[in-house]
Motif scaffolding. Structure first.
Motif, PDB file in Angstrom:
ATOM      1  N   GLY A  52       0.812  -1.209   0.000  1.00  0.00           N
ATOM      2  CA  GLY A  52       0.000   0.000   0.000  1.00  0.00           C
ATOM      3  C   GLY A  52       0.846   1.261   0.000  1.00  0.00           C
ATOM      4  O   GLY A  52       0.552   2.230  -0.712  1.00  0.00           O
ATOM      5  N   GLY A  53       1.910   1.256   0.782  1.00  0.00           N
ATOM      6  CA  GLY A  53       2.816   2.405   0.824  1.00  0.00           C
ATOM      7  C   GLY A  53       3.528   2.624  -0.501  1.00  0.00           C
ATOM      8  O   GLY A  53       3.658   3.759  -0.978  1.00  0.00           O
ATOM      9  N   VAL A  54       3.973   1.540  -1.105  1.00  0.00           N
ATOM     10  CA  VAL A  54       4.650   1.631  -2.404  1.00  0.00           C
ATOM     11  C   VAL A  54       3.677   2.136  -3.465  1.00  0.00           C
ATOM     12  O   VAL A  54       4.013   3.003  -4.274  1.00  0.00           O
ATOM     13  CB  VAL A  54       5.269   0.268  -2.789  1.00  0.00           C
ATOM     14  N   GLN A  55       2.459   1.610  -3.450  1.00  0.00           N
ATOM     15  CA  GLN A  55       1.457   2.045  -4.436  1.00  0.00           C
ATOM     16  C   GLN A  55       1.119   3.529  -4.259  1.00  0.00           C
ATOM     17  O   GLN A  55       0.860   4.220  -5.239  1.00  0.00           O
ATOM     18  CB  GLN A  55       0.200   1.192  -4.324  1.00  0.00           C
ATOM     19  N   TYR A  76       9.430  -1.295  -8.435  1.00  0.00           N
ATOM     20  CA  TYR A  76       7.997  -1.079  -8.624  1.00  0.00           C
ATOM     21  C   TYR A  76       7.740  -0.031  -9.709  1.00  0.00           C
ATOM     22  O   TYR A  76       6.867  -0.211 -10.561  1.00  0.00           O
ATOM     23  CB  TYR A  76       7.326  -0.650  -7.316  1.00  0.00           C
ATOM     24  N   VAL A  77       8.500   1.054  -9.699  1.00  0.00           N
ATOM     25  CA  VAL A  77       8.254   2.170 -10.616  1.00  0.00           C
ATOM     26  C   VAL A  77       8.730   1.871 -12.039  1.00  0.00           C
ATOM     27  O   VAL A  77       8.004   2.136 -13.008  1.00  0.00           O
ATOM     28  CB  VAL A  77       8.913   3.464 -10.088  1.00  0.00           C
ATOM     29  N   ALA A  78       9.948   1.367 -12.196  1.00  0.00           N
ATOM     30  CA  ALA A  78      10.533   1.207 -13.536  1.00  0.00           C
ATOM     31  C   ALA A  78       9.633   0.425 -14.499  1.00  0.00           C
ATOM     32  O   ALA A  78       9.421   0.878 -15.631  1.00  0.00           O
ATOM     33  CB  ALA A  78      11.917   0.576 -13.443  1.00  0.00           C
ATOM     34  N   LEU A  85      11.356  -7.393  -4.162  1.00  0.00           N
ATOM     35  CA  LEU A  85      10.338  -7.051  -5.149  1.00  0.00           C
ATOM     36  C   LEU A  85       8.988  -6.984  -4.453  1.00  0.00           C
ATOM     37  O   LEU A  85       8.536  -7.948  -3.857  1.00  0.00           O
ATOM     38  CB  LEU A  85      10.320  -8.110  -6.254  1.00  0.00           C
ATOM     39  N   ILE A  86       8.353  -5.832  -4.556  1.00  0.00           N
ATOM     40  CA  ILE A  86       7.018  -5.630  -4.004  1.00  0.00           C
ATOM     41  C   ILE A  86       6.025  -5.683  -5.159  1.00  0.00           C
ATOM     42  O   ILE A  86       6.274  -5.114  -6.219  1.00  0.00           O
ATOM     43  CB  ILE A  86       6.915  -4.254  -3.289  1.00  0.00           C
ATOM     44  N   GLY A  87       4.894  -6.341  -4.968  1.00  0.00           N
ATOM     45  CA  GLY A  87       3.876  -6.409  -6.009  1.00  0.00           C
ATOM     46  C   GLY A  87       4.165  -7.441  -7.077  1.00  0.00           C
ATOM     47  O   GLY A  87       3.735  -7.298  -8.220  1.00  0.00           O
ATOM     48  N   GLN A  95      13.093 -14.880  -9.760  1.00  0.00           N
ATOM     49  CA  GLN A  95      12.126 -15.788 -10.379  1.00  0.00           C
ATOM     50  C   GLN A  95      10.896 -15.028 -10.881  1.00  0.00           C
ATOM     51  O   GLN A  95      10.447 -15.225 -12.012  1.00  0.00           O
ATOM     52  CB  GLN A  95      11.707 -16.872  -9.387  1.00  0.00           C
ATOM     53  N   ALA A  96      10.352 -14.145 -10.062  1.00  0.00           N
ATOM     54  CA  ALA A  96       9.168 -13.380 -10.452  1.00  0.00           C
ATOM     55  C   ALA A  96       9.474 -12.446 -11.619  1.00  0.00           C
ATOM     56  O   ALA A  96       8.658 -12.304 -12.543  1.00  0.00           O
ATOM     57  CB  ALA A  96       8.634 -12.593  -9.263  1.00  0.00           C
ATOM     58  N   LEU A  97      10.625 -11.798 -11.587  1.00  0.00           N
ATOM     59  CA  LEU A  97      11.011 -10.898 -12.680  1.00  0.00           C
ATOM     60  C   LEU A  97      11.221 -11.679 -13.976  1.00  0.00           C
ATOM     61  O   LEU A  97      10.765 -11.256 -15.045  1.00  0.00           O
ATOM     62  CB  LEU A  97      12.261 -10.104 -12.304  1.00  0.00           C
TER      63      LEU A  97
END
Length: 162
Positions: free
Chosen positions: A4-7, A45-47, A64-66, A101-103
């Motif tokens: 939530g903070g990152v978003q 998150y932003v890039a 990694l968030i999200g 892995q997620a990326l």
């Protein structure tokens, strides 16, 4: 929540990046984001959510968030290098392979480096890895700084500032 903070913060950082690109006359392809800890989390998150692909992301001791929505949310896929110490007691090194892995699953080119015995910090190996990555993704930049951006950061409330 951290997500939530990152978003909440990402549109502010995204707008700041746009302002600085306009101010300096640089193209997004001439920009790399380099982050440590929370800076890595914000950069990762932003890039991918920027409308134009930047040159790359260097992330130190972050996570990694999200990840669950990354493949769906990603508009651009810049190359990424992640560096993490094996003795990090703030952001556990186990977050590194999960991020990789997620990326990779979302279609990103990712390289990772672990630094044996290193805590929540950056060592000479990490600096060298980051520099080599930046030389690769910012061709012709050599060792000189093309433009200086004012530093944007947020307070990391979980860390003792001393």
């Amino acid at each position: 929540t951290i997500l939530g903070g990152v978003q909440a913060a990402w549109p502010i950082l995204d707008a700041y990046i746009d302002e600085q690109l306009e101010r300096t006359g640089l193209a997004p392809s001439q920009l790399a984001l380099v982050g440590f800890s929370q800076g890595t989390m914000m950069s990762l998150y932003v890039a991918p959510r920027r409308s134009e692909t930047i040159a790359g992301v260097v992330g130190y001791s972050g996570t990694l968030i999200g990840a669950d929505s990354l493949a769906e949310d990603a508009i651009s896929r810049p190359p990424i290098t992640l560096v993490h110490g094996t003795a990090d007691d703030v952001v556990p090194v186990e977050r590194l392979p999960a991020a990789e892995q997620a990326l990779n699953a979302a279609g990103f080119e990712v390289t990772t480096t672990t630094c044996p015995g290193l805590g929540h910090s950056i060592d000479q190996t990490g600096l060298q890895v980051g520099l080599e990555f930046l030389h690769r993704v910012l061709p012709g930049s050599g060792a000189k700084t093309v433009a200086r951006f004012p530093v944007w950061h947020s307070q990391h409330r979980d860390l003792d500032p001393s």
